[in-house]
Design an enzyme around this catalytic site. Structure first.
Site, PDB file in Angstrom:
ATOM      1  N   ASP A  15       0.834  -1.211   0.000  1.00 45.68           N
ATOM      2  CA  ASP A  15       0.000   0.000   0.000  1.00 45.68           C
ATOM      3  C   ASP A  15       0.865   1.256   0.000  1.00 45.68           C
ATOM      4  O   ASP A  15       2.051   1.216   0.340  1.00 45.68           O
ATOM      5  CB  ASP A  15      -0.896  -0.036   1.256  1.00 45.68           C
ATOM      6  CG  ASP A  15      -2.227   0.649   1.031  1.00 45.68           C
ATOM      7  OD1 ASP A  15      -2.334   1.465   0.094  1.00 45.68           O
ATOM      8  OD2 ASP A  15      -3.168   0.374   1.805  1.00 45.68           O
TER       9      ASP A  15
ATOM     10  N   ASP B 165     -10.899   2.099  -2.980  1.00 41.88           N
ATOM     11  CA  ASP B 165     -11.431   1.793  -1.650  1.00 41.88           C
ATOM     12  C   ASP B 165     -12.957   1.779  -1.667  1.00 41.88           C
ATOM     13  O   ASP B 165     -13.580   1.390  -0.687  1.00 41.88           O
ATOM     14  CB  ASP B 165     -10.932   2.825  -0.627  1.00 41.88           C
ATOM     15  CG  ASP B 165      -9.526   2.482  -0.148  1.00 41.88           C
ATOM     16  OD1 ASP B 165      -9.091   1.341  -0.387  1.00 41.88           O
ATOM     17  OD2 ASP B 165      -8.877   3.346   0.454  1.00 41.88           O
TER      18      ASP B 165
HETATM   19  C1  GLA Z   1      -5.784   1.904   2.126  1.00 35.25           C
HETATM   20  C2  GLA Z   1      -6.194   0.713   1.300  1.00 35.25           C
HETATM   21  C3  GLA Z   1      -7.236  -0.083   2.057  1.00 35.25           C
HETATM   22  C4  GLA Z   1      -6.689  -0.519   3.391  1.00 35.25           C
HETATM   23  C5  GLA Z   1      -6.212   0.693   4.162  1.00 35.25           C
HETATM   24  C6  GLA Z   1      -5.493   0.291   5.425  1.00 35.25           C
HETATM   25  O1  GLA Z   1      -6.795   2.835   2.213  1.00 35.25           O
HETATM   26  O2  GLA Z   1      -6.669   1.103   0.051  1.00 35.25           O
HETATM   27  O3  GLA Z   1      -7.655  -1.192   1.302  1.00 35.25           O
HETATM   28  O4  GLA Z   1      -5.645  -1.419   3.181  1.00 35.25           O
HETATM   29  O5  GLA Z   1      -5.333   1.500   3.405  1.00 35.25           O
HETATM   30  O6  GLA Z   1      -5.047   1.369   6.141  1.00 35.25           O
END
Ligand code: GLA
Length: 731
Positions: free
Chosen positions: A478, A548
């Protein structure tokens, strides 16, 4: 596929199955001339085409009006500050502070195969399936050379184009901007298509008029970004999937970029794409080279649909390297939306047990397992297991999950450092920052300066240790904030402008090390959802988390924009719980499953707490995934209808290469009262073949489905979805 050099007029012809791309070294000086890009033309006409392009007088025969020549000449790679006033392909500052640059033909090479790009992701090909033309241009006054590279691939209407600069002088030259692609072409009534967005609503389709001057998109956020995708297309017939000319450009790069088109006083267009000139400079010492990233160009005379299929084929066969690219990916369940930070090993084991019963194949533990991370305010950088949560450690948990019969995956955000972390206590200077200026926080975190060797080594060491400590088969990498306060103590003052690009090179180097040390790891990239969903990242990871926003209806738009360029096999898509955490909408479980089938497919919910009815549907969805995934991964994509534009329904088909099978996904977003019949017409089937609609005894001819269409029930409630599977049968 062929590349020819016609010596008489110094013309280069690049031929793909249906397109020609022609360049000339023009006039005695050898100006790089963009002659033509479009439907295939005969090489016997090329002298005529070249004559057509002469602006009335040549540069050498009319020194009095040299600027009139330069300012309207169709350049393949343009000059700066010597008489062409359009947007430049390159901007430099020489040792005396002057910015004039005029790159003209010096030599060329044509060879089989394709070279890699130093330090950068790029498409690949071998001697039997690709060919390359390299044209070296030179500015003799300052001693700068530019090697323009063009590669083509068997059976594909795409050209991979890049530029390598060589300082052949003894003095440094500062590169202020370098475009990887420019060309001058006629304006045949094009609009500019780009994919703007934001967090939770990435890659919406936007069509714009091309006005005089500059029309463009850019990112100088340190990543390709939620806000703009490094892609643009010049389109003639709006969103038509079958008709009109389309020039598509996609950048194989994950950092700052600019992409746009400059319309001149004479109504010519100069599309361009490259590293964003804002916050960029690069000091090139004598003898050094600078490799600019690659742009993929494709031309289609059959609307957006053909452009999409060319990108998909190219990226599937010549960009993604992962051994997973042609494999069915394990169906995973991720605990992010299930628990957020509030979990421990007992909770994860409970999820794993329930998941196993439903046929799910992998558990992914998301954010919150390390340091003291119980919310998003701390611990990034402290990649050590929090044993209060994972009792007995990571290996114990992974072994237990494995013994239940599930694979195990993990989340990390390696590029970051929290101001509240042990790492920051020890190394506050490791965060990217400008000395004397309080750096700006985002999600309460800073970005690590990966361009420094000690930082790079620490980060890689932590990733390696974590992955080696247990049987971890998947990593979600990420990146949850964008860059600012650009400053690095590792760089001299006249090199600070190099930081953004050097940062991206360091990320690539990290990922390269990772995939070579862990060749069987399934890597999924992610950046606050889909802020780094780009072709550069696909070189390292075969899939990227799309957004997300997991709401099935929002996903229709996001996945439409994403699949305009990227294969379905790359789109991270999960079924989540309702009301949806981002938009509060409740959609049927079936629709959530059907929409996620267009991507990698998985779950992102607390399987121990959802309703019995929903849980009971999972085994059926799992079966559906196994039935169709090979087709979804490898088939040809045809967009039928766009909810983004009609505001009522969405439909797309994936058709097998041999045209014997097709899966059509239809989502009725809004049901209408007393509405007209809904007919969907499907292109791409074999007109002569008869297709049976799976589960029925209805048999229809391909040409009938294309011309008359399939009738869909236009009622039954909002957010209703249908999968229609067609299988060819003997007539
Ligand atoms: C980002 C990712 C999510 C999750 C969060 C965790 O927003 O896109 O899928 O993994 O971080 O903090």
């Amino acid at each position: 596929m062929d590349i020819k050099y016609i010596e008489k007029n110094r013309i280069f012809v690049i031929e793909t199955p249906d397109t020609s791309y022609c360049i000339a070294a023009f006039d005695e000086e050898g100006f790089p001339c963009h002659m033509y890009y479009g439907d295939k033309i005969s090489t016997s006409d090329l002298t005529y085409v070249l004559k057509m392009l002469e602006p009335g007088y040549t540069a050498s025969s009319n020194m009095r009006d040299r600027s009139s020549f330069l300012d309207r000449f169709p350049f393949e790679y343009s000059t700066n500050n010597v008489g062409d006033y359009r947007k430049s392909s390159i901007e430099i500052t020489d040792k005396n502070g002057h910015s004039g640059v005029n790159l003209c033909y010096e030599s060329h090479k044509i060879f089989k195969g394709k070279k890699g790009l130093q330090g950068l992701p790029a498409t690949f090909g071998n001697e039997s399936d690709s060919m390359t033309l390299e044209i070296t241009l030179a500015d003799k006054v300052i001693g700068l050379k530019a090697v323009l590279s063009y590669s083509i691939f068997e059976g594909l209407d795409a050209i991979a184009r890049s530029v390598r600069l060589i300082n052949s002088s003894d003095e440094p030259i500062r590169i202020d901007s370098v475009m990887s692609m420019t060309m001058d072409m006629d304006n045949d009534g094009y609009k500019l298509l780009t994919l703007p967005g934001s967090w939770g609503r990435e890659r919406a389709m936007d069509f714009r008029e091309i006005g005089f001057g500059d029309t463009s998109v850019e990112s100088f956020r340190g990543e390709s970004s939620h806000q703009f995708q490094p892609f643009m297309a010049l389109v003639q017939n709006g969103d038509s999937q079958e008709q009109g000319k389309v020039y598509g450009f996609s950048f194989v790069y994950s950092g700052n970029f600019e992409a746009g088109v400059c319309r001149s006083q004479f109504d010519s267009l100069r599309p361009y794409m490259g590293i964003c000139r804002k916050n960029f400079s690069w000091k090139l010492l004598g003898g050094e080279e600078f490799q600019a990233p690659e742009v993929i160009m494709t031309y289609s005379s059959e609307g957006l649909g053909k452009m999409t299929r060319t990108f998909h084929d190219l990226y599937r066969n010549h960009l993604i390297r992962s051994p997973y690219k042609d494999r069915e990916r394990p169906i995973l369940i991720n605990n992010w939306e299930a628990t957020y930070f509030d979990f421990d090993s007992d909770k994860l084991i409970a999820i794993a047990k329930e998941a196993k019963k439903c046929g799910i194949e992998m558990l992914v533990m998301d954010d919150g397992w390390f340091g003291e991370r119980n919310d998003d305010n701390s611990s990034l950088g402290d990649w050590y297991v929090n044993e209060n949560k994972l009792k007995g450690g990571l290996k114990k948990l992974v072994d237990e999950v494995n013994s239940i019969g599930l694979k195990f995956g993990i989340w990390m955000e390696p590029e970051m450092i929290s101001p509240v972390s042990k790492l920051y206590e020890e190394h506050p200077d490791w965060a990217i920052q400008i000395p004397g200026r309080e750096p700006c926080r985002s999600r309460n975190q800073f970005v690590l300066d990966l361009t420094r060797k000690e930082v790079f080594d620490y980060v890689y060491g932590r990733i390696k240790d974590v992955l080696s400590s247990a049987n971890i088969e998947y990593l979600k990498w990420d990146m949850n904030r964008q860059l600012c306060d650009l400053g690095s103590p590792g760089l001299e003052s006249d090199r600070q402008g190099e930081l953004s690009h050097r940062y991206v090179l360091a990320v690539y180097a990290l990922m390269e090390k990772l995939v070579s040390d862990f060749p069987n790891l399934l890597l999924e990239n992610c950046s606050g959802g889909g802020a780094r969903f780009d072709a550069g990242m696909l070189y390292y990871s075969p899939q990227i988390w799309c957004s997300d926003d997991t709401d099935a209806i929002e996903r229709l738009k996001i996945q439409e924009g994403t699949s305009l360029i990227f294969p379905l096999s790359t789109m991270g898509a999960h079924v989540s719980d309702c009301p949806n955490h981002m938009v509060g909408r409740t959609t049927p479980f079936k629709t959530r499953g059907d929409v996620a089938l267009a991507g990698t497919f998985g779950y992102e919910l607390d399987i121990t707490r959802i309703s019995e009815d929903d849980r009971a549907e999972i085994p059926h969805q799992v079966e559906t995934y196994h039935k169709y995934n090979e087709l979804v991964r490898s088939g040809d994509y045809y967009r039928i209808a766009s909810y983004q534009r009609n505001r009522e329904y969405d439909a797309y088909a994936v058709i097998s290469r041999d045209k014997t099978r097709a899966l059509i996904t239809y989502v009725q977003v809004i049901a209408g009262p007393n509405a007209k019949k809904r007919i969907i017409k499907v292109n791409g089937l074999d007109d002569q073949k008869a297709y049976r609609i799976d589960g029925t005894d209805k048999v229809i001819l391909g040409s009938t489905i294309r011309n008359v269409g399939l009738q869909i029930q236009n009622a039954g409630g909002d957010f209703r979805s249908e999968l229609i599977y067609l299988v060819s049968v003997e007539k």
